[in-house]
Every structure is written in C-alpha cells, then in structure tokens.
Write a protein that holds these residues in place. Structure first.
Motif, mmCIF file in Angstrom:
data_model
loop_
_atom_site.group_PDB
_atom_site.id
_atom_site.type_symbol
_atom_site.label_atom_id
_atom_site.label_comp_id
_atom_site.label_asym_id
_atom_site.label_seq_id
_atom_site.Cartn_x
_atom_site.Cartn_y
_atom_site.Cartn_z
ATOM 1 N N ARG A 9 30.488 13.494 58.082
ATOM 2 C CA ARG A 9 30.216 13.441 59.524
ATOM 3 C C ARG A 9 31.337 14.097 60.341
ATOM 4 O O ARG A 9 31.100 14.689 61.402
ATOM 5 C CB ARG A 9 30.015 11.995 59.968
ATOM 6 N N LYS A 10 32.569 13.980 59.843
ATOM 7 C CA LYS A 10 33.723 14.534 60.570
ATOM 8 C C LYS A 10 33.836 16.053 60.413
ATOM 9 O O LYS A 10 34.572 16.704 61.166
ATOM 10 C CB LYS A 10 35.000 13.875 60.077
ATOM 11 N N LYS A 12 33.447 19.692 60.963
ATOM 12 C CA LYS A 12 33.026 20.473 62.117
ATOM 13 C C LYS A 12 32.637 21.892 61.686
ATOM 14 O O LYS A 12 33.238 22.453 60.753
ATOM 15 C CB LYS A 12 34.154 20.539 63.155
ATOM 16 N N LYS A 14 32.449 25.948 61.609
ATOM 17 C CA LYS A 14 33.408 27.021 61.833
ATOM 18 C C LYS A 14 32.658 28.337 62.013
ATOM 19 O O LYS A 14 31.422 28.373 61.912
ATOM 20 C CB LYS A 14 34.389 27.099 60.658
ATOM 21 N N GLY A 34 26.146 24.128 62.554
ATOM 22 C CA GLY A 34 26.380 22.692 62.445
ATOM 23 C C GLY A 34 25.558 21.995 61.366
ATOM 24 O O GLY A 34 25.799 20.818 61.053
ATOM 25 N N LYS A 36 24.323 20.835 57.695
ATOM 26 C CA LYS A 36 25.065 20.518 56.480
ATOM 27 C C LYS A 36 24.064 20.396 55.324
ATOM 28 O O LYS A 36 23.216 19.510 55.325
ATOM 29 C CB LYS A 36 25.860 19.224 56.670
#
Length: 285
Positions: A9-10, A12, A14, A34, A36
């Motif tokens: 979750r953390k 970010k 790039k 964003g 994943k």
C-alpha cells in the motif's frame, strides 16, 4: 523478505515501472499510473516466462501465493500457467453452453423417433414444469445428485411419486446421453435409485368367466354411441391396446386378407404389427 499489505500500500508510482519482490519468483509490478500487478517469473525449457496473476488488492497476497504454488505444479509438468488458464476459460464457456435444457433437447431429438407422440408430450411437459425451472440453465457438470434429489422429493411431496420416479429415470438417460457426447462425466441420478418408494400399482380387475356373458349382454343394451359398442367388441376380438384401436385408420385394414396392419408409429414398441381378423371382427368393421 516477503511482502506485506502495508509495504504494498505504501509503494508509490514512479516515472518508470518497478518491482517489489516477494519470494519464489513472485513480485508486484508497480506501474506509473499507480496500478499494482502480481507477476510470477518461471522457466520452461531454459526460457524465462512471466505469468500474470492479477491486480492488487483485488487478488490478495494469500490468494496470489496459492495461485503461484498451483502454477508451479503446472510448470513442473511443462505446462504454461497462462495456457492452462485459457483452456479452463474455453472449457467453462462450453460448459455454460451445454446446460441441462440444451442437452436434454438433444437427447429428445435423438430418441423421439422411437416414442409415441403422447410419450413425447409427457416427457416435454414434465421436464418443462418440474425440472427446467430448477436446473435448466445449469451446466451439466455442475449438476449434482443433491439438485436432482430436491426436484424428485418436491414432486413426491405433492403426491406424484410415479412422476418423481420417471423424472429420475429420464434425468439418468439425459446424463448418460451427455456422457456419451463428452458433455458430462457421470450420472448423478444413478445414486438416487430407491430414493422414492415406488407406489403400489392397482390394476383394473379382469372380468371373470361369469362376468363376460353379463358384460356382453349389458353391452348389447347400451343406449350410447354404437361406435363405442363396436370398439369394445373389437378390443375383445383383437386384444390390441385401446390407443391402437382409437388411432386406427381405414387404410390399415385389409378385409379381403382378414388382416389389420398397425403401423410402427401407433405401436408402443414402434414396430409394425399384424392382427388377424376373425369373421366376427370383419362383420363389426
């Protein structure tokens, strides 16, 4: 170090995609937008491949690891996990198309040349009323004995035990037809034999020797249609079934040869039948 929900979750986004490694070749690909995505890296015949498992958090860490372990078993057999998943999707589409209604209609189409019109109507009506509403849209391979038991018990409860037994028999025939066409793996109806107690059949009492003369005398004095009297006498002289007599056409009778040729479509066993005609039968005709 294995990934955790907090770590994922953390993460970010790039400018370029990057990986967060789990273990055993499993990792998360973090995209610039964003998203994943779970990926698993493996080798077959020395070539590196990547298997797309799903999107986080739609697919959890635990689910992904289970999927990775299942995929690893496939790779050990030389099977690409993506190919196996595609095969399963195709099979599922085929299963959905081969639902109970579709397969039962195929069975009916194959069998109906051997049935009387009355028997065909009986099967179609019972299936439409008592079976299709509950399992009609289910793929054949997803139908279990529990599904069928609920249907026949429902019919038995309304006082139609004989119909319930017929449903079990017909469903068994449909599943055997499906299995012979590779549309089912087994016949769940076979396990339900004996689930319904067969009701005791009470046949009409036959006439005794003493009854026959009285019946004939009463028949002669019958004030109804003359055709009814003739039909009853012909039944005693020919020993055919009532339905065969009712469905008879004049073209079936050869009075010169004293023969009645009943066509297959009028016979229960769908085979032509010749009935010799006595002088009394010919006179009645």
């Amino acid at each position: 170090m294995p990934l955790t929900d907090i770590a994922i979750r953390k993460a970010k986004p790039k400018k370029k995609p990057y990986k967060l490694s789990d273990f055993g070749g499993l990792y998360i690909l973090v995209k610039p937008n964003g998203s994943k995505l779970w990926r698993w890296k493996y080798r077959i015949d020395g070539k590196e491949n990547v298997y797309s498992i799903g999107k986080y958090p739609t697919v959890s860490i635990v689910e992904t690891r289970v999927e990775r372990d299942a995929a690893r078993m496939l790779v050990k057999q030389g099977i690409h996990p993506a190919h196996d998943r595609q095969s399963q999707k195709v099979a599922q589409v085929e299963d959905n198309a081969n639902n109970f209604v579709a397969v039962s209609r195929g069975w009916i189409e194959q069998r109906k040349p051997k049935w009387t019109p009355h028997y065909l109507r009986q099967i179609e009506k019972v299936l439409a009323d008592d079976v299709y509403p509950y399992i009609g849209n289910l793929p054949m391979r997803s139908i279990t004995a529990a599904h069928l038991l609920a249907i026949i018990k429902r019919v038995e409860k309304r006082g139609a035990a004989t119909v319930a037994i017929l449903i079990r028999q017909w469903c068994g025939a449909i599943f055997r037809y499906a299995a012979s066409h590779l549309l089912a793996d087994a016949d769940p109806a076979a396990m339900l034999k004996g689930a319904i107690d067969k009701p005791k059949v009470k046949h009409h009492q036959p006439l005794t020797k003493k009854d026959i003369p009285r019946f004939i005398t009463a028949l002669e004095s019958y004030a109804g249609y003359r055709s009814t009297v003739i039909a009853l006498k012909l039944l005693m002289l020919t020993f055919v079934r009532p339905v065969e007599l009712r469905a008879a056409e004049w073209k079936e009778f050869d009075l010169d040869l004293a023969e009645w040729h009943i066509p297959p479509e009028h016979m229960k066993m769908r085979e032509a039948h010749i009935v010799p005609l006595s002088k009394q039968a010919i006179e009645l005709l």
